[in-house]
Design a protein around this motif. Structure first.
Motif, PDB file in Angstrom:
ATOM      1  N   ASN A   1     -10.386  -4.427  -5.264  1.00 11.75           N
ATOM      2  CA  ASN A   1     -10.143  -5.836  -4.925  1.00 11.75           C
ATOM      3  C   ASN A   1     -11.363  -6.657  -5.316  1.00 11.75           C
ATOM      4  O   ASN A   1     -12.406  -6.572  -4.676  1.00 11.75           O
ATOM      5  CB  ASN A   1      -9.859  -5.996  -3.430  1.00 11.75           C
TER       6      ASN A   1
ATOM      7  N   LEU B   1      -4.680  -1.673   5.441  1.00 10.69           N
ATOM      8  CA  LEU B   1      -5.504  -0.838   4.573  1.00 10.69           C
ATOM      9  C   LEU B   1      -6.149   0.298   5.365  1.00 10.69           C
ATOM     10  O   LEU B   1      -6.145   1.457   4.931  1.00 10.69           O
ATOM     11  CB  LEU B   1      -6.586  -1.687   3.892  1.00 10.69           C
TER      12      LEU B   1
ATOM     13  N   LEU C   1       0.823  -1.209   0.000  1.00  4.79           N
ATOM     14  CA  LEU C   1       0.000   0.000   0.000  1.00  4.79           C
ATOM     15  C   LEU C   1       0.859   1.262   0.000  1.00  4.79           C
ATOM     16  O   LEU C   1       0.505   2.258  -0.643  1.00  4.79           O
ATOM     17  CB  LEU C   1      -0.943  -0.014   1.208  1.00  4.79           C
TER      18      LEU C   1
ATOM     19  N   GLU D   1      -6.234  -6.076   6.055  1.00  6.45           N
ATOM     20  CA  GLU D   1      -7.265  -5.082   6.374  1.00  6.45           C
ATOM     21  C   GLU D   1      -6.761  -4.016   7.342  1.00  6.45           C
ATOM     22  O   GLU D   1      -7.045  -2.831   7.178  1.00  6.45           O
ATOM     23  CB  GLU D   1      -8.493  -5.783   6.951  1.00  6.45           C
TER      24      GLU D   1
ATOM     25  N   VAL E   1      -6.001  -8.773   1.009  1.00 10.08           N
ATOM     26  CA  VAL E   1      -5.595  -7.441   1.469  1.00 10.08           C
ATOM     27  C   VAL E   1      -5.496  -7.478   2.990  1.00 10.08           C
ATOM     28  O   VAL E   1      -6.408  -7.956   3.665  1.00 10.08           O
ATOM     29  CB  VAL E   1      -6.613  -6.371   1.032  1.00 10.08           C
TER      30      VAL E   1
ATOM     31  N   LEU F   1      -7.671   1.286  -5.241  1.00 15.42           N
ATOM     32  CA  LEU F   1      -7.531  -0.162  -5.080  1.00 15.42           C
ATOM     33  C   LEU F   1      -8.891  -0.802  -5.318  1.00 15.42           C
ATOM     34  O   LEU F   1      -9.865  -0.488  -4.633  1.00 15.42           O
ATOM     35  CB  LEU F   1      -7.030  -0.497  -3.674  1.00 15.42           C
TER      36      LEU F   1
END
Length: 201
Positions: free
Chosen positions: A184, A196, A173, A193, A191, A182
């Motif tokens: 997904n 993120l 990231l 989380e 990913v 992004l």
């Protein structure tokens, strides 16, 4: 389930496999099989999936979201609801934008073809980085940060495996431009989380 030899399912309850003494074939409704490959699945059951069907749908889905961004759809929609005319907000073009597709299976290549057709520059990331016709350049996973750093849009569509779980990590990231998007369309767990959320903050 005790009578079934063939099961056509999505996220079948694994506790029922214990009663599936005649089961020979599990046909998964989608492309992903991670939910099906569980310890409860009886040995010898053939598992098949549905590849080659979802690519055109997912290509339209991805292009729609990319267009939603460049055409400033949220801004215009909000202004419309407020009955305001925005003469200072101009839409952008997908033409010339770079999309990095992490995972170039059949769905990834369909997305790449659609993006190329709109004049987007397509980069890919695969395990080994072998070239494919649909992408201008393909990077190995070991060089994923470079491919992510060039992207206006990052599309992720890897299967969920021990190797891919959390592959879009904090470092991945950080490699992306602050302005990139992004998308997904793989399993959520590819990913990280927490990373993120931290990146969004």
């Amino acid at each position: 389930i005790a009578e079934a030899e063939i099961l056509y399912a999505w996220k079948f309850p694994p506790q029922l496999y214990a009663k599936a003494g005649r089961l020979k074939w599990l046909q998964v409704m989608g492309a992903g099989v991670d939910w099906a490959l569980v310890p409860e699945l009886p040995a010898g059951v053939q598992v098949t999936r549905a590849p080659g069907i979802f690519g055109p749908w997912m290509a339209e889905y991805v292009i729609a979201w990319c267009s939603w961004v460049t055409q400033k759809m949220r801004v215009y929609r909000d202004a419309q609801r407020q009955r305001r005319w925005l003469d200072h907000v101009l839409p952008d073009r997908l033409f010339g934008k770079t999309v990095t597709i992490v995972g170039l299976g059949d769905i990834g290549r369909d997305i790449a073809r659609a993006a190329s057709g709109l004049g987007m520059r397509v980069l890919g990331v695969t395990r080994r980085g072998r070239p494919v016709r649909e992408a201008a350049r393909v990077y190995p996973v070991s060089a994923m940060a470079r491919a992510l750093g060039e992207a206006d849009f990052v599309v992720v569509l890897l299967p969920l495996t021990p190797e891919t779980r959390g592959i879009i990590s904090a470092s991945a990231l950080r490699a992306m431009k602050p302005t990139s998007w992004l998308i997904n369309i793989a399993r959520g767990a590819v990913v990280d989380e927490a990373a993120l959320l931290a990146a969004l903050d």
